[in-house]
Enzyme design. Structure first.
Site, PDB file in Angstrom:
ATOM      1  N   ASP A  18       0.833  -1.202   0.000  1.00  0.00           N
ATOM      2  CA  ASP A  18       0.000   0.000   0.000  1.00  0.00           C
ATOM      3  C   ASP A  18       0.869   1.254   0.000  1.00  0.00           C
ATOM      4  OD1 ASP A  18      -2.267   1.502   0.060  1.00  0.00           O
ATOM      5  OD2 ASP A  18      -2.815   1.030   2.124  1.00  0.00           O
ATOM      6  N   ASN A  66     -10.704  -3.124  -6.088  1.00  0.00           N
ATOM      7  CA  ASN A  66      -9.927  -2.196  -6.917  1.00  0.00           C
ATOM      8  C   ASN A  66     -10.607  -1.845  -8.246  1.00  0.00           C
ATOM      9  OD1 ASN A  66      -6.635  -3.383  -5.862  1.00  0.00           O
ATOM     10  ND2 ASN A  66      -7.823  -1.652  -5.128  1.00  0.00           N
TER      11      ASN A  66
HETATM   12  C1  FPP Z   1      -1.743   0.363  -3.305  1.00  0.00           C
HETATM   13  O1  FPP Z   1      -1.365   1.677  -3.537  1.00  0.00           O
HETATM   14  C2  FPP Z   1      -1.352  -0.492  -4.382  1.00  0.00           C
HETATM   15  C3  FPP Z   1      -2.208  -1.117  -5.242  1.00  0.00           C
HETATM   16  C4  FPP Z   1      -3.661  -0.988  -5.209  1.00  0.00           C
HETATM   17  C5  FPP Z   1      -1.729  -1.973  -6.303  1.00  0.00           C
HETATM   18  C6  FPP Z   1      -0.460  -2.716  -6.041  1.00  0.00           C
HETATM   19  C7  FPP Z   1       0.137  -2.953  -7.356  1.00  0.00           C
HETATM   20  C8  FPP Z   1       1.441  -2.891  -7.660  1.00  0.00           C
HETATM   21  C9  FPP Z   1       2.510  -2.697  -6.662  1.00  0.00           C
HETATM   22  C10 FPP Z   1       1.878  -3.017  -9.058  1.00  0.00           C
HETATM   23  C11 FPP Z   1       1.470  -4.234  -9.822  1.00  0.00           C
HETATM   24  C12 FPP Z   1       1.813  -5.524  -9.191  1.00  0.00           C
HETATM   25  C13 FPP Z   1       2.523  -6.540  -9.733  1.00  0.00           C
HETATM   26  C14 FPP Z   1       2.561  -7.856  -9.040  1.00  0.00           C
HETATM   27  C15 FPP Z   1       3.272  -6.417 -10.977  1.00  0.00           C
HETATM   28  P1  FPP Z   1      -2.485   2.781  -3.560  1.00  0.00           P
HETATM   29  O2  FPP Z   1      -2.697   3.198  -4.966  1.00  0.00           O
HETATM   30  O3  FPP Z   1      -3.705   2.316  -2.853  1.00  0.00           O
HETATM   31  O4  FPP Z   1      -1.778   3.904  -2.751  1.00  0.00           O
HETATM   32  P2  FPP Z   1      -2.453   5.048  -1.876  1.00  0.00           P
HETATM   33  O5  FPP Z   1      -3.257   4.353  -0.803  1.00  0.00           O
HETATM   34  O6  FPP Z   1      -1.272   5.773  -1.328  1.00  0.00           O
HETATM   35  O7  FPP Z   1      -3.286   5.869  -2.795  1.00  0.00           O
END
Ligand code: FPP
Length: 230
Positions: A18, A66
């Site tokens: 996250d 998501n």
């Molecule tokens: C959370 O950050 C992250 C996600 C919802 C997606 C995680 C995905 C990746 C790290 C990339 C793709 C994965 C692979 C396995 C190639 P957020 O956007 O919720 O952050 P925030 O809470 O700070 O807005």
């Protein structure tokens, strides 16, 4: 020696990755770049997990919730996953990593489903670290699917449900880490977390390093696990 006295290393670690968005926002950069840096963190943590001898690493890459994000962000994430598989699959395959998907990834774009199926097949016989990527994953959905299958086979018990979970062929979950300071499970591995240790760190996912993972594993080794006993 009593079970609580046995100090062993973690076999299976799961991570709620996250903070990509906040990482980008802090730098006045587009969210997409935060996710891109998030993929780089995935790459180094998978390498680190192998080097540290973990049997299994489960990463929460895309939840059933998501889909509610803006269409262009969902599309960015899909594109990143596709590029990640295309660029890193050979390295995984050569390093003995077994790729596994948990969740209903068949809801994804057909080209991505095809690529994922190919990658899973290519690494299926590998016996090194299992990398389970949670895609279109929700724990409540996983438990409901597992209970339905268990009910069709006989009496429903904790064991019969466990045997039908997406993670049934993996070691028990030892340690669950969430980055970015949020302290909740967000529908991730709810069943498997029953006896897992939890760690919540303020570090944003793109900043998470192998050193952070190593520290978490050291901390895990020093915790006393009682499994409900005393
Ligand atoms: C959370 O950050 C992250 C996600 C919802 C997606 C995680 C995905 C990746 C790290 C990339 C793709 C994965 C692979 C396995 C190639 P957020 O956007 O919720 O952050 P925030 O809470 O700070 O807005």
């Amino acid at each position: 020696m009593a079970k609580k006295d046995v100090v062993v290393g973690a076999r299976h670690v799961a991570i709620i990755m996250d903070g990509n968005g906040r990482w980008a926002k802090k730098r006045h950069l587009p969210r997409a770049l935060g996710h891109q840096r998030g993929v780089e963190a995935v790459r180094r943590i998978v390498r680190g997990a192998r080097e540290l001898g973990l049997e299994a690493l489960t990463l929460y890459a895309f939840s059933t919730e998501n889909w509610r994000r803006p269409e262009d962000e969902v599309s960015d994430l899909m594109g990143l996953m596709k590029r990640f598989i295309m660029s890193d699959l050979d390295e995984f395959a050569a390093a003995g990593v077994r790729l596994k998907i948990i969740g209903d990834y068949r809801a994804f774009r057909p080209d991505l489903v095809e690529l994922i199926d190919g990658a899973v097949a290519k690494t299926a016989a590998n016996t090194g670290t299992t990398l389970a990527v949670a895609l279109n994953y929700g724990a409540q959905d996983e438990i409901a699917r597992a209970a339905t299958k268990a009910a069709a086979l006989g009496p429903i018990t904790a064991e019969s449900i466990s045997a039908q979970l997406d993670t049934a062929d993996m070691p028990p979950l030892d340690l669950l880490i969430r980055t970015s300071g949020e302290v909740r499970l967000s529908n991730f591995l709810l069943w498997q977390a029953a006896y897992a240790e939890m760690m919540f760190t303020e570090v944003l996912w793109p900043d998470f390093t192998v050193e952070h993972l190593r520290e978490a594993l050291d901390d895990f080794r020093n915790r006393e696990r009682r499994y409900g006993g005393r």
